[in-house]
Design a protein around this motif. Structure first.
Motif, PDB file in Angstrom:
ATOM      1  N   GLY A 107       0.791  -1.233   0.000  1.00  0.00           N
ATOM      2  CA  GLY A 107       0.000   0.000   0.000  1.00  0.00           C
ATOM      3  C   GLY A 107       0.814   1.269   0.000  1.00  0.00           C
ATOM      4  N   GLY A 109       2.254   4.681  -0.605  1.00  0.00           N
ATOM      5  CA  GLY A 109       1.667   5.824  -1.278  1.00  0.00           C
ATOM      6  C   GLY A 109       0.176   5.961  -1.093  1.00  0.00           C
ATOM      7  N   ARG A 110      -0.445   5.026  -0.342  1.00  0.00           N
ATOM      8  CA  ARG A 110      -1.898   5.053  -0.193  1.00  0.00           C
ATOM      9  C   ARG A 110      -2.363   5.063   1.258  1.00  0.00           C
ATOM     10  NH1 ARG A 110      -1.115   1.039  -4.033  1.00  0.00           N
ATOM     11  NH2 ARG A 110      -1.893  -0.602  -2.644  1.00  0.00           N
ATOM     12  N   TRP A 111      -1.454   4.992   2.214  1.00  0.00           N
ATOM     13  CA  TRP A 111      -1.877   5.002   3.616  1.00  0.00           C
ATOM     14  C   TRP A 111      -2.367   6.386   4.019  1.00  0.00           C
ATOM     15  CZ3 TRP A 111      -2.626   0.544   5.911  1.00  0.00           C
ATOM     16  CH2 TRP A 111      -1.947  -0.584   5.423  1.00  0.00           C
ATOM     17  N   GLY A 112      -3.490   6.430   4.727  1.00  0.00           N
ATOM     18  CA  GLY A 112      -4.014   7.718   5.181  1.00  0.00           C
ATOM     19  C   GLY A 112      -3.224   8.291   6.338  1.00  0.00           C
ATOM     20  N   ARG A 139      -0.472   8.781   1.537  1.00  0.00           N
ATOM     21  CA  ARG A 139      -1.026   9.398   0.343  1.00  0.00           C
ATOM     22  C   ARG A 139      -0.839  10.916   0.405  1.00  0.00           C
ATOM     23  NH1 ARG A 139      -7.018   7.709   2.419  1.00  0.00           N
ATOM     24  NH2 ARG A 139      -7.363   9.420   3.899  1.00  0.00           N
TER      25      ARG A 139
END
Length: 214
Positions: A107, A109-112, A139
């Motif tokens: 994941g 680049g996509r973790w909040g 992200r």
């Protein structure tokens, strides 16, 4: 970081023993293994209320934060290089991988939100390098919740894990940053500090990334 994979840490997680980081010059820092192994406390919950989206807990230890995140409805993953920590997290019914933050992370680049709690800003001994790496894992517009050391410290050293019996583990690089030093390193790594707060003597920062390119 090899010291975190050494037998003293695994044994302390299993048996509830004491651990201390020790430098060659007599410097020492006790580690709160009992708190790490317990359920999330009030300070932890105040921290987790600030999480947004899926959460990556870097250096998750025995998984109390990953567990608490799950009960709050967050998708959460813990990563840790210590096999005992990963096993303990999985025994709580949580997702965890034996993985260094500097290796391939699912994941990316996509973790909040990413977490660096319980002294984990020290991972690798070079906080700015670590902070730049974490910025690539969240992200655009994502958060990093980081815990600072109490007091205005800025320490970089090689340490060993000492369980109080037997020889200490192998030396590995580590760092300790107070809030001021952490803000400085975060700014240099491209983060903005949105908030600094304390709870029951612990000090935390909310850091944010830019919302898009440029």
């Amino acid at each position: 970081m090899s010291g975190w994979a050494a037998a003293p840490y695994t044994a302390a997680l299993r048996d509830g023993g004491q651990l201390t980081l020790r430098g060659h010059d007599g410097w020492s820092c006790p580690l709160d293994v009992a708190r790490w192994s317990a359920v999330a406390d009030a300070a932890d919950l105040a921290l987790l209320r600030r999480c947004d989206g899926p959460v990556l807990d870097i250096g998750c230890g025995p998984g109390r934060l990953v567990e608490a995140l799950g009960t709050r409805g967050h998708r959460a993953l813990g990563i840790d290089i210590n096999p005992g920590a990963v096993e303990a997290t999985r025994l709580r019914g949580c997702h965890a991988l034996r993985r260094s933050v500097f290796d391939r992370v699912p994941g990316a680049g996509r973790w909040g939100t990413a977490l660096l709690i319980d002294g984990n800003i020290g991972i690798g001994g070079e906080p700015r390098t670590l902070l730049r790496r974490v910025a690539r894992l969240v992200r655009p517009g994502g958060l990093l919740l980081a815990e600072a050391a109490p007091g205005e410290v800025d320490e970089r050293r090689h340490v060993r894990l000492d369980a109080g019996s037997g020889a200490p583990g192998p030396a590995f690089p580590w760092a300790r940053l107070g809030a001021r030093a952490l803000r400085r390193e975060a700014t240099a790594a491209g983060w903005a500090c949105a908030e600094t707060w304390t709870h029951r003597g612990r000090v935390f920062l909310t850091l944010t990334t830019p919302t898009g390119p440029g």
